[in-house]
Design an enzyme around this catalytic site. Structure first.
Site, PDB file in Angstrom:
ATOM      1  N   CYS A 275      -5.998 -49.754  -5.870  1.00 60.20           N
ATOM      2  CA  CYS A 275      -5.870 -48.729  -4.481  1.00 60.20           C
ATOM      3  C   CYS A 275      -5.144 -49.397  -3.564  1.00 60.20           C
ATOM      4  CB  CYS A 275      -7.515 -49.577  -4.108  1.00 60.20           C
ATOM      5  SG  CYS A 275      -7.562 -48.473  -1.778  1.00 60.20           S
TER       6      CYS A 275
ATOM      7  N   GLY B 158      -4.914 -64.823 -17.021  1.00 55.68           N
ATOM      8  CA  GLY B 158      -6.267 -65.781 -16.805  1.00 55.68           C
ATOM      9  C   GLY B 158      -6.438 -64.920 -18.710  1.00 55.68           C
TER      10      GLY B 158
ATOM     11  N   GLU C  84      -1.759 -34.821  -6.980  1.00 63.52           N
ATOM     12  CA  GLU C  84      -1.659 -34.911  -5.545  1.00 63.52           C
ATOM     13  C   GLU C  84      -0.219 -35.745  -5.471  1.00 63.52           C
ATOM     14  OE1 GLU C  84      -6.218 -36.978  -4.819  1.00 63.52           O
ATOM     15  OE2 GLU C  84      -4.478 -38.499  -5.564  1.00 63.52           O
TER      16      GLU C  84
ATOM     17  N   CYS D  54      -5.212 -44.976  -3.569  1.00 64.48           N
ATOM     18  CA  CYS D  54      -5.480 -45.035  -2.188  1.00 64.48           C
ATOM     19  C   CYS D  54      -4.903 -45.028  -1.292  1.00 64.48           C
ATOM     20  CB  CYS D  54      -7.309 -45.629  -2.727  1.00 64.48           C
ATOM     21  SG  CYS D  54      -7.739 -45.508  -3.720  1.00 64.48           S
TER      22      CYS D  54
ATOM     23  N   TYR E 240      -6.051 -35.872 -11.307  1.00 62.78           N
ATOM     24  CA  TYR E 240      -5.913 -35.524  -9.301  1.00 62.78           C
ATOM     25  C   TYR E 240      -4.488 -36.438  -9.307  1.00 62.78           C
ATOM     26  CZ  TYR E 240      -7.743 -40.493  -9.703  1.00 62.78           C
ATOM     27  OH  TYR E 240      -7.643 -41.904  -9.658  1.00 62.78           O
ATOM     28  N   VAL E 241      -4.065 -37.427  -9.962  1.00 65.36           N
ATOM     29  CA  VAL E 241      -3.048 -38.468  -9.823  1.00 65.36           C
ATOM     30  C   VAL E 241      -1.924 -37.570  -9.581  1.00 65.36           C
ATOM     31  CG1 VAL E 241      -1.340 -40.597 -10.240  1.00 65.36           C
ATOM     32  CG2 VAL E 241      -3.892 -40.502 -10.370  1.00 65.36           C
ATOM     33  N   GLY E 242      -1.728 -36.371 -11.456  1.00 58.83           N
ATOM     34  CA  GLY E 242      -0.609 -35.732 -11.379  1.00 58.83           C
ATOM     35  C   GLY E 242      -0.226 -34.526  -9.590  1.00 58.83           C
TER      36      GLY E 242
ATOM     37  N   GLU F 148     -20.131 -27.169   8.596  1.00 60.17           N
ATOM     38  CA  GLU F 148     -21.180 -26.064   9.336  1.00 60.17           C
ATOM     39  C   GLU F 148     -21.315 -25.047   7.859  1.00 60.17           C
ATOM     40  OE1 GLU F 148     -21.575 -23.269  12.412  1.00 60.17           O
ATOM     41  OE2 GLU F 148     -19.746 -23.175  12.603  1.00 60.17           O
TER      42      GLU F 148
ATOM     43  N   GLY G 191       1.220 -33.665 -16.288  1.00 60.70           N
ATOM     44  CA  GLY G 191      -0.403 -34.184 -15.846  1.00 60.70           C
ATOM     45  C   GLY G 191      -0.997 -33.446 -14.700  1.00 60.70           C
ATOM     46  N   ALA G 192      -1.291 -32.692 -15.291  1.00 60.98           N
ATOM     47  CA  ALA G 192      -2.444 -32.452 -14.237  1.00 60.98           C
ATOM     48  C   ALA G 192      -3.915 -33.042 -13.835  1.00 60.98           C
ATOM     49  CB  ALA G 192      -2.566 -30.828 -14.526  1.00 60.98           C
TER      50      ALA G 192
ATOM     51  N   LYS H  54      -1.247 -43.704  -1.652  1.00 61.51           N
ATOM     52  CA  LYS H  54      -1.696 -42.230  -1.650  1.00 61.51           C
ATOM     53  C   LYS H  54      -1.951 -41.341  -0.567  1.00 61.51           C
ATOM     54  CE  LYS H  54      -5.181 -40.708  -2.431  1.00 61.51           C
ATOM     55  NZ  LYS H  54      -5.947 -40.186  -3.786  1.00 61.51           N
TER      56      LYS H  54
ATOM     57  N   HIS I 127     -20.740 -26.609  15.477  1.00 60.25           N
ATOM     58  CA  HIS I 127     -19.526 -25.124  15.314  1.00 60.25           C
ATOM     59  C   HIS I 127     -19.179 -25.396  16.952  1.00 60.25           C
ATOM     60  CE1 HIS I 127     -19.542 -21.134  15.410  1.00 60.25           C
ATOM     61  NE2 HIS I 127     -19.135 -21.357  16.008  1.00 60.25           N
TER      62      HIS I 127
END
Length: 513
Positions: free
Chosen positions: A77, A151, A223, A82, A219-221, A491, A216-217, A85, A486
């Site tokens: 991350c 480890g 984005e 994250c 979410y990583v690709g 909303e 690759g399609a 990105k 609003h």
């Protein structure tokens, strides 16, 4: 005064619980808890455990990528996920905002605006390094011992590792938490590792990506393709089967249509077969269309693999501890315990659970509280909200339309939906064609809402609050009797009155009625 008294009592209880646990004699093990992995889930578990007096050690080691990329403590991350990105996403949105500013009356020369890739990468990496430093200081202050080494198990209670000097050492732990996460996969084709990069590399990539093939399609690709396009590069997305597998199909296809409208090219039902470097330094990619078996090739500057992730179980010697796995993940029960009762796992390494940072963090904290504070609370993996950070973001929580129909039957599912027009899109005349949302609900009773889906600006910020409402039993009646703020896009959920079953046009005529 009563609050202060309760706080002091709680602090005394925290101190007394571990003292009572160890008062009967010497420690049998070197540590109460050893965490394998210094990512979000492992660190959250380690830091929470020391709050209750546990003696904790955390192992963390990053094997460099084939391209040579490595990073500091904090896991995917912070370093290659994250955080960078979202920063790249923001950079691409700012480029778009410059052009919008002209329409809003700003005296801005929006011609020939180009990003400085190297400057952007440096800024992103400087932020990441600051987070690495703060994380190390936080571990020190909280007295979590940190070892920058890999480890691995010798037996169910013994961990072995190598020091920086090359010496082999062992230690014992009463409890072990495996939180090593995963890394991107590479296809088994010529040139894949030698010439391609992944999301582990792109955020520190020194040269301009140029014309980029994103394979690759998920979410990583998507984005990565979108922020590259927003920064002025020309990405192409190669899709093996479908876009955003595992997400709502209508929303996934709408997102792909939005990307296409913005000039991102898709190669559907296509797989790469080889990558080779040309004399001019560019990359020739050979591929096959699996629908008609035709072969083709294109030349790119960069090839970015985004074909999924692999759990990092190979170097842990899990068999020596008796831990059972499935594919490349660890099998756990509802308490995050593995097949060995005192060995646990959290985060992306778990089989069949959402691979999301907040999931790992909460699961790690709750596990530490159960182990060292007497808590009984379990992690609830249902109805976890998530967001795809594309130019129009897609965020969702709960069931997809397909999941609801499969679970309850089509006659028992009602879908409320609508298009909408963000106010801020009017003046720059931005496309509203893909601004859409829907609520998937039960037909009968109070019409409990099963899932919420939204595509538009700041989708994550919109859905986060609704996620809490959905987990609290949100119904259609409650939603439609909530007064919206609003003018906002959030909303629009309170204005959903048209169902798919009705066949009526869900496109609004006005923003204010």
């Amino acid at each position: 005064m009563l609050l202060l008294k309760n706080l002091k009592q709680t602090q005394l209880q925290r101190c007394w619980q571990p003292l009572a646990r160890f008062a009967s004699g010497q420690r049998k093990f070197d540590y109460d808890l050893v965490v394998l992995g210094g990512g979000s889930g492992g660190l959250a578990c380690a830091k929470e455990a020391v709050e209750y007096g546990a003696r904790v050690l955390c192992f963390d080691y990053v094997t460099p990528t084939p391209a040579g990329t490595k990073w500091g403590v904090g896991g995917t991350c912070v370093n290659v996920g994250c955080i960078p990105k979202k920063l790249m996403h923001q950079a691409s949105l700012l480029g778009e905002a410059v052009h919008e500013a002209v329409a809003y009356g700003w005296n801005v020369n929006d011609r020939d605006i180009k990003p400085n890739w190297q400057k952007l990468v440096k800024s992103v990496q400087n932020h990441i390094k600051s987070v690495n430093w703060v994380t190390r200081v936080d571990l020190r202050d909280k007295q979590v011992e940190y070892v920058n080494s890999l480890g691995y198990f010798v037996d169910a209670h013994t961990i072995e590792y190598k020091t920086k000097q090359g010496a082999t050492k062992q230690l014992t732990a009463q409890n072990v938490v495996v939180a090593v996460g995963g890394r991107p996969r590479y296809p088994d084709i010529p040139g894949a590792k030698e010439l391609g990069i992944t999301s582990d590399d792109i955020f520190s990539y020194e040269k301009d990506p140029g014309q980029t093939l994103v394979v690759g399609a998920g979410y990583v690709g998507l984005e990565c393709a979108c922020f590259l396009k927003g920064l002025g590069y020309e990405p192409t997305v190669m899709v093996r089967s479908i876009v955003l597998r595992g997400f709502d199909r209508q929303m996934s296809e709408l997102l792909a249509a939005m990307m296409t409208e913005r000039g991102i090219k898709f190669l559907h039902t296509t797989i790469p077969t080889a990558v080779e470097r040309l004399p001019n330094g560019r990359l020739l990619v050979n591929f096959t269309n699996t629908s008609n078996q035709t072969k083709g090739s294109e030349v790119y500057d960069t090839v970015l693999w985004a074909i999924g992730r692999k759990g990092l179980i190979d170097d842990l010697n899990l068999a020596a501890a008796g831990v059972q796995t499935r594919n490349d993940k660890i099998i756990v029960d509802g308490t995050e315990a593995t097949s060995v009762p005192h060995i646990y796992a959290v985060g992306d390494i778990i089989y069949g659970r959402p691979e999301l940072t907040p999931v790992a963090i909460l699961a790690g904290r709750l596990l530490a509280r159960r182990l060292f504070a007497g808590s009984k609370q379990l992690m609830d993996y249902r109805d976890v909200a998530t967001t795809v950070f594309t130019p129009l973001e897609y965020s969702c929580v709960g069931m997809s339309e397909e999941q609801a129909i499969e679970t309850l039957g089509p006659e028992n599912v009602e879908v409320f939906h609508g298009y909408y027009k963000p106010t801020e899109f009017f003046i720059p005349q931005k496309s509203v064609r893909h601004c859409y949302l829907k609520a998937v609900a039960e037909v009968g009773g109070e019409q409990k809402i099963l899932g919420l889906h939204y595509m538009g600006p700041v989708a994550g910020e919109v859905i986060q609050g609704f996620a809490a409402a959905l987990k609290s039993g949100l119904t259609v009646n409650t939603l439609l009797n909530t007064v919206g703020i609003h003018p906002t896009t959030a909303e629009e959920f309170t204005r959903l009155s048209i169902t798919k079953r009705s066949g009526r046009d869900p496109t609004p005529a006005s923003c204010c009625s």
